[in-house]
Design an enzyme around this catalytic site. Structure first.
Site, PDB file in Angstrom:
ATOM      1  N   GLU A 225       0.689  -1.240   0.167  1.00  0.00           N
ATOM      2  CA  GLU A 225      -0.107  -0.017   0.097  1.00  0.00           C
ATOM      3  C   GLU A 225       0.960   1.233   0.098  1.00  0.00           C
ATOM      4  OE1 GLU A 225      -3.155  -0.155   3.099  1.00  0.00           O
ATOM      5  OE2 GLU A 225      -3.686  -2.184   2.199  1.00  0.00           O
ATOM      6  N   GLU A 344      -4.598  -8.551  -1.677  1.00  0.00           N
ATOM      7  CA  GLU A 344      -4.977  -8.341  -0.075  1.00  0.00           C
ATOM      8  C   GLU A 344      -6.394  -8.123  -0.145  1.00  0.00           C
ATOM      9  OE1 GLU A 344      -2.247  -6.580   2.780  1.00  0.00           O
ATOM     10  OE2 GLU A 344      -4.127  -5.660   3.625  1.00  0.00           O
TER      11      GLU A 344
END
Length: 550
Positions: A225, A344
């Protein structure tokens, strides 16, 4: 002659038989006298809409497990290995927030010579010899429960302590993935930066050199991220620079024969909002050629302020389609044909929602994500998390499987990679609480050897009332193998149960090495099938003779 007592017993037995035949069938078939909502299905069995990767349903181990290296020893647990092996074929991603604070600190530096490759380095510990002493497993489980509190405090304060890991972490991960027939993806630290803010690859090179010396086959990621780098570490990396970093990693991988053609996946951005879509676009400009698949993350809700109603809300579930289509469109524009993965994903971000993400109700979000994701065009979906911190795990702190594990196991065994077109015909608002998807049945199923042409209807009823679905002509003449998952408690109270029943039987492991039989209930041909309130599952139509699945 029968005595009065024998006559009474015989009558009870006879009544029980007829009750099972009629009432048992009504459990699935739905009488025409019922006033339930009736939904008509239109199935296209002639052509495959799309195919997903055979490892479509994959799992993660959160890098937080290595926050203290001794916790990695839990991967030697026979119980965890039994549960993980049953989900093969699948990818196993090792990553998450903590990966960008992990530094490889080798203790056996003499093994880092890529030319050494001594016979001792090449020896593999036999999978059958791996044992975690029961007393050590109990101690680690107790300590891990406490460690999760420390990790949660780190996240709340947004202050992440660095983690130094040795060869032990890598050895345990590779042993676990290879013994469980899972394909390992290792997440590298992207927050190691040089003075000009480019990626400092020296630590990653040291790790690749070690893995190459041990001949560990695996794939790689870089960073987790990146849109949140500034928030969690005060470091801002734009998409173009990140693409340059990935290109550098790909070049470094090519220097090792073992990793020349290995997978590289990224950039593992969060779902599109604010500047995240721009980061993905600029990354693809400079780094698309370096990666084998484009990865992004998706969660429906904030684990800190969500509710039971959110987990059952069709509008919340539909947000996945909006985000997925946005990512697919962006990738198609910048890098046509590039596979797109959910690298994810789970129900709620922030570690999940305790009492929701780890209970039966979470299955509606999870199964809908699998069905909708495959239909929209995602090739792989990686579930956060098989083992790790938070409340969205599939295996609890006692190493017992939670409802989402059993759901995943059934999906693996029943659902094939071929997605078929299915339309639901109804004008009722209640139909939004019925979610349906259609695949070819898995012909490699461990449950039953389904014939070519068999199809599987994936379904869920988010309503408190039963629903009947009307099957198309042809399919209605098929014998059906029914797999119905319900909470072990009735009504809304049961939605937050940590246990689940399959066709009325509570699911639990027989022992550390043995899973229960996952048998369907075989139903005779019928025009209607009943979806029980707050239930989900699979109907395998064994005699559908779908040309697309032959």
């Amino acid at each position: 002659c029968l005595s009065a007592g024998d006559m009474h017993s015989a009558l009870l037995l006879l009544l029980t038989f007829f009750s099972y035949r009629s009432g048992g069938d009504r459990l699935f078939h739905g009488s025409l006298l019922d006033q339930d909502l009736v939904l008509d299905l239109d199935m296209d069995l002639l052509a495959v809409l799309r195919r997903v990767d055979p490892r479509f349903l994959s799992v993660t181990i959160d890098a937080s497990l290595a926050s203290e290296e001794r916790f990695m020893l839990l991967l030697r647990s026979q119980r965890i290995r039994t549960l993980a092996t049953a989900l093969s074929p699948a990818f196993l991603r090792f990553g998450g927030t903590k990966q960008d604070f992990m530094v490889f600190s080798p203790q056996r530096s003499q093994q880092l010579d890529p030319h050494e490759n001594s016979s001792s380095d090449q020896r593999r510990e036999p999978c059958s010899s791996v044992r975690l002493p029961w007393w050590l497993e109990q101690r680690l489980k107790q300590d891990w429960a406490q460690q999760q509190l420390v990790l949660a405090k780190e996240e709340q304060q947004n202050q992440y302590n660095p983690v130094h890991f040795t060869e032990l972490t890598v050895d345990l991960l590779h042993s676990f993935s290879s013994c469980c027939s899972l394909d390992l993806i290792f997440g590298l630290n992207a927050l190691l930066r040089t003075a000009d803010n480019s990626w400092n690859s020296s630590n990653a090179r040291s790790l690749l050199r070690y893995c190459d010396s041990k001949q560990y086959e695996m794939s790689w990621e870089l960073g987790n991220e990146p849109n949140s780098f500034e928030k969690k570490a005060g470091i801002r990396v734009d998409g173009n620079q990140l693409g340059v970093d990935f290109t550098r990693l790909r070049k470094m991988m090519s220097e090792f024969k073992l990793y020349r053609d290995a997978g590289l996946f990224g950039p593992d951005v969060g779902q599109p909002r604010d500047r995240r879509a721009d980061l993905l676009e600029s990354f693809l400009h400079s780094g698309a050629k370096a990666i084998n698949a484009c990865t992004w993350h998706h969660y429906y809700v904030n684990g800190r302020d969500t509710s039971l109603q959110d987990f059952l809300d069709p509008e919340v579930l539909d947000t996945l389609a909006l985000k997925t289509n946005e990512v697919l469109e962006r990738v198609q524009q910048e890098s046509p044909g590039k596979p797109v993965w959910l690298g994810e994903t789970s129900s709620a971000y922030g570690g999940g929602a305790r009492g929701l993400s780890d209970t039966f109700v979470s299955g509606f979000m999870w199964l809908d994500k699998l069905g909708l994701g495959a239909r929209l065009g995602l090739d792989v979906v990686m579930r956060q998390v098989l083992v790790g911190a938070g409340s969205y795990h599939m295996i609890d702190d006692d190493l017992d499987p939670l409802p989402d594990y059993w759901l995943s196991l059934l999906y693996k065994r029943l659902v094939g990679p071929e997605v078929l077109k299915l339309q639901l015909v109804s004008d009722s608002g209640r139909s939004k609480r019925v979610r349906l998807y259609l695949h070819c049945a898995n012909r490699k199923s461990f449950v039953c050897s389904y014939p070519g042409g068999a199809v599987v209807l994936i379904w869920m009823n988010l309503s408190r009332k039963p629903v009947r679905i009307s099957l198309p002509t042809g399919v209605s003449s098929s014998t059906v193998d029914a797999f119905v998952l319900q909470s072990n408690q009735p009504g809304e109270e049961g939605l937050q149960s940590r246990s689940v029943q399959l066709n009325g039987e509570l699911l639990k492991m027989v022992d550390d090495k043995t899973l229960p039989e996952l048998n369907g209930t075989q139903l005779p041909p019928a025009e209607h099938l009943k979806l029980l309130p707050y239930s989900l599952g699979f109907f395998v139509m064994m005699d559908a003779q779908a040309p697309a699945c032959s």
